[in-house]
Design an enzyme around this catalytic site. Structure first.
Site, short mmCIF file in Angstrom:
data_model
loop_
_atom_site.label_atom_id
_atom_site.label_comp_id
_atom_site.label_asym_id
_atom_site.label_seq_id
_atom_site.Cartn_x
_atom_site.Cartn_y
_atom_site.Cartn_z
N LYS A 166 0.86 -1.16 0.00
CA LYS A 166 0.00 0.00 0.00
C LYS A 166 0.90 1.21 0.00
O LYS A 166 2.01 1.14 0.53
CB LYS A 166 -0.86 0.00 1.27
N LYS A 168 1.11 5.54 0.80
CA LYS A 168 0.48 6.67 1.43
C LYS A 168 0.61 7.88 0.50
O LYS A 168 1.66 8.06 -0.15
CB LYS A 168 1.14 6.98 2.77
N ASP A 197 -3.57 4.97 -0.69
CA ASP A 197 -4.35 5.56 0.41
C ASP A 197 -3.98 7.02 0.61
O ASP A 197 -3.01 7.33 1.29
CB ASP A 197 -4.09 4.79 1.71
N GLU A 223 -8.08 3.85 -1.72
CA GLU A 223 -8.64 3.92 -0.36
C GLU A 223 -8.85 5.36 0.05
O GLU A 223 -7.92 6.16 0.04
CB GLU A 223 -7.68 3.21 0.61
N ASP A 248 -12.47 4.22 4.35
CA ASP A 248 -11.77 4.03 5.63
C ASP A 248 -12.23 5.10 6.64
O ASP A 248 -13.09 4.83 7.47
CB ASP A 248 -10.26 4.07 5.42
N LYS A 272 -11.57 -1.59 10.94
CA LYS A 272 -10.55 -1.31 11.97
C LYS A 272 -11.25 -1.41 13.30
O LYS A 272 -12.26 -0.74 13.52
CB LYS A 272 -9.95 0.09 11.81
N GLU A 326 -3.82 -5.39 6.27
CA GLU A 326 -2.58 -4.61 6.30
C GLU A 326 -2.02 -4.62 7.72
O GLU A 326 -1.52 -3.61 8.20
CB GLU A 326 -2.85 -3.17 5.83
MG LIG Z 1 -6.52 4.28 5.44
#
Ligand SMILES: [Mg+2]
Length: 380
Positions: A166, A168, A197, A223, A248, A272, A326
């Site tokens: 992933k 950022k 993301d 994401e 998310d 989460k 993740e």
């Molecule tokens: Mg996220």
């Protein structure tokens, strides 16, 4: 057997270094803070749990607010209560304390650990049992340069640890972010893939404009490209039917899950346990996703092996975890406050099978990483 009671709840703050500085959309961090909770039952069993957030920028909670909420408000509501009445106690907390899902999840984690240890079963058995014994796990590339990320991805993909990744985004302009991600995806094509993301930092036009290029580059998912409140924008992106759109930050409560499903605003839910107030709520959210034909992804708040174990028990118990997870927190921290860290191997993280969470505190490490002003003092 006499009715079990919750007899004592204590918390303390830990600061644990990470292996390399990590670039989020808003800040670069060099260590990670945790609130460690211990919940003692009348039978002498002590359950443990861990609260942590990516940072206060993520949803407004921090380890300091979690500690305060648990010590001052949650603990007095739970003392002398029956820990086997898990759902009723969670409802009691919800009626008396609005929001603060991360703090509530931390308390719930310790309750489940204590119950699992009392019954001699892993927590996943209290949540419906296993659908899988191991989960594919992605690593977050955050070296700071596309070349560094490509090199890191290639090296990890060949090393028998992480297979997929992933990235950022959000530090650069959305346009530069999009180009960088395509460069990384093209750079590892044939060996591995990435999901992107931006933590809500892009705008609708940027996301729409680059969707075809992301699709062509083989990017697995996009994401939370838009701000958490822009449900309509997420629905527009999902309707393009190109790269799957993941929610998310837009998804916290079970009510958020229903709203997103009704608005057709996500192809994937990032689960989460902390943002949703615990493992039980996470399983409920996965149920809403299942009914709506939405896939799930096992997200992380970058927990140590304690919180990661809790995530694993919840995620492994749900059927529609189509995009893996993740849960790379234990591999990202420079140290782990347990004696038996979780295992990541051949692109998978293994679900622990010991009683409770299945991890055991390393007291020497707790002493080592306890926040300086608390050294020698265990705060009630
Ligand atoms: Mg996220």
């Amino acid at each position: 057997m006499a009715t079990l009671r919750i007899k004592q709840i204590t918390t303390e703050l830990l600061d644990i270094p990470i292996k390399r500085p990590h670039q989020f959309s808003t800040e670069k961090v060099a260590d990670k803070s945790f609130v460690l909770i211990r919940l003692e039952l009348s039978n002498g069993v002590v359950g443990i749990g861990e609260g942590t957030t990516p940072g206060i920028w993520w949803n407004g909670e921090s380890v300091e607010t979690m500690k305060l909420v648990i010590d001052r408000y949650a603990a007095p509501l739970l003392l002398e209560e029956d820990p086997t009445q898990n759902e009723r106690l969670l409802q009691k907390l919800n009626r008396q304390i609005r929001g603060n899902g991360f703090a509530k999840a931390t308390v719930e984690m310790a309750m489940f650990d204590a119950l699992g240890k009392t019954y001699g079963v892993p927590v996943h058995q209290l949540l419906g049992g296993l659908n899988r014994e191991k989960i594919p796990v992605r690593w977050a590339l955050a070296s700071g340069t596309p070349e560094g990320d490509i090199e890191e991805a290639k090296s990890l993909a060949g090393s028998g640890t992480y297979a997929n990744f992933k990235t950022k985004s959000g530090k650069e302009t959305p346009e530069d972010d999009a180009k960088r991600n395509i460069q990384i995806a093209e750079g590892i094509r044939g060996q591995s893939t990435i999901g992107i993301d931006p933590n809500g930092s892009w705008d609708r036009i940027t996301a729409m404009k680059w969707m075809d290029a992301f699709f062509d580059a083989g990017i697995d998912f996009l994401e939370q490209p838009l701000p958490p409140e822009d449900i309509e924008g997420l629905a527009l992106l999902s309707a393009m039917k190109k790269v799957p759109v993941m929610a998310d930050e837009s998804l916290g409560s079970v009510h958020d899950a229903l709203r997103l499903a009704e608005a057709r605003a996500a192809d994937i839910f990032s689960l989460k346990i902390h943002k949703s107030g615990g493992m039980k709520n996470t399983v409920k959210i996965a149920g809403i996703a299942e009914a709506a034909g939405i896939s799930c992804f096992g997200g992380t708040s970058l927990e140590s092996s304690i919180g990661t174990a809790a995530c694993l028990h919840a995620y492994a118990s749900i059927p529609n975890l189509d995009y893996g997870c993740e849960l790379f927190g234990p591999g990202w921290l420079a140290d782990d406050p347990v004696k038996n860290p979780l295992t990541i191997k051949d692109g998978y993280i293994l679900v622990p099978d010991g009683p409770g969470l299945g991890v055991e505190l390393d007291e020497a490490k707790i002493e080592q990483y306890r926040r300086a002003e608390q050294k020698g003092v265990l705060i009630r």
